[in-house]
Enzyme design. Structure first.
Site, PDB file in Angstrom:
ATOM      1  CE  LYS A 144      59.994  68.820  57.661  1.00  9.61           C
ATOM      2  NZ  LYS A 144      59.603  67.441  57.795  1.00  9.61           N
ATOM      3  CE  LYS A 168      65.469  70.805  62.574  1.00  2.07           C
ATOM      4  NZ  LYS A 168      64.969  71.115  61.236  1.00  2.07           N
TER       5      LYS A 168
END
Length: 166
Positions: free
Chosen positions: A60, A122
């Site tokens: 990811k 993030k």
């Protein structure tokens, strides 16, 4: 405790979640993955067991690096017609879903959130932390992260990450 678990981050944003067309990057063992497939079928169209626990998140993060660097690469003020640049790039090896979707948002200046700058920031922090732990340099990711930080500092944290073009 004898429990099985998978890490299974997703890509596809809110649109993909609503359409059950998410891409799911799964880390874990084959048995638990096989048992979870019926759940993944309800959430996504593309789910892949990429390796042991933890590498779903690594995959990811790699996805987020590619997306950030692609958005950054086409965000320029060189004087070319952005729509024509996108058209030309879509006909070559640079063609991608990122360029298709986010390139259009950038041209139209339509930044309603699909994936917010604050969330992409993030994820890039996770990438940079992981890279430091491995002793790997990611200078382009650091640059993209600084650009996202600048966007957030200018009140754009909740905008779609394609707003990086501003």
């Amino acid at each position: 405790l004898g429990c099985d678990y998978l890490d299974a981050p997703v890509s596809g944003g809110e649109v993909g979640a609503k359409a059950a067309s998410l891409t799911i990057m799964v880390g874990g063992e084959e048995g638990p993955f096989a048992r979870a497939k019926p759940l993944f079928d309800k959430m996504g169209k593309n789910f892949t067991l990429v390796g042991p626990n933890g590498v779903g998140q690594t995959t990811k993060v790699a996805n987020q690096i590619v997306v950030a660097l692609t958005i950054e690469a086409v965000a320029s003020k060189a004087g070319a017609d952005p729509a024509k640049v996108r058209q030309a790039l879509m006909g070559g090896l640079a063609a991608s879903r990122i360029l298709e979707v986010h390139g259009e948002r950038m041209i139209k200046r339509s930044f309603a959130p699909g994936f917010r700058i604050e969330l992409h920031s993030k994820d890039l922090n996770l990438a940079l932390e992981g890279a430091r732990a491995l002793g790997v340099a990611l200078p382009n990711t650091s640059t993209a992260q600084q650009l996202f930080n600048a966007c957030a500092a200018n009140g754009e944290a909740k905008e779609d990450h394609s707003a990086l073009v501003r």
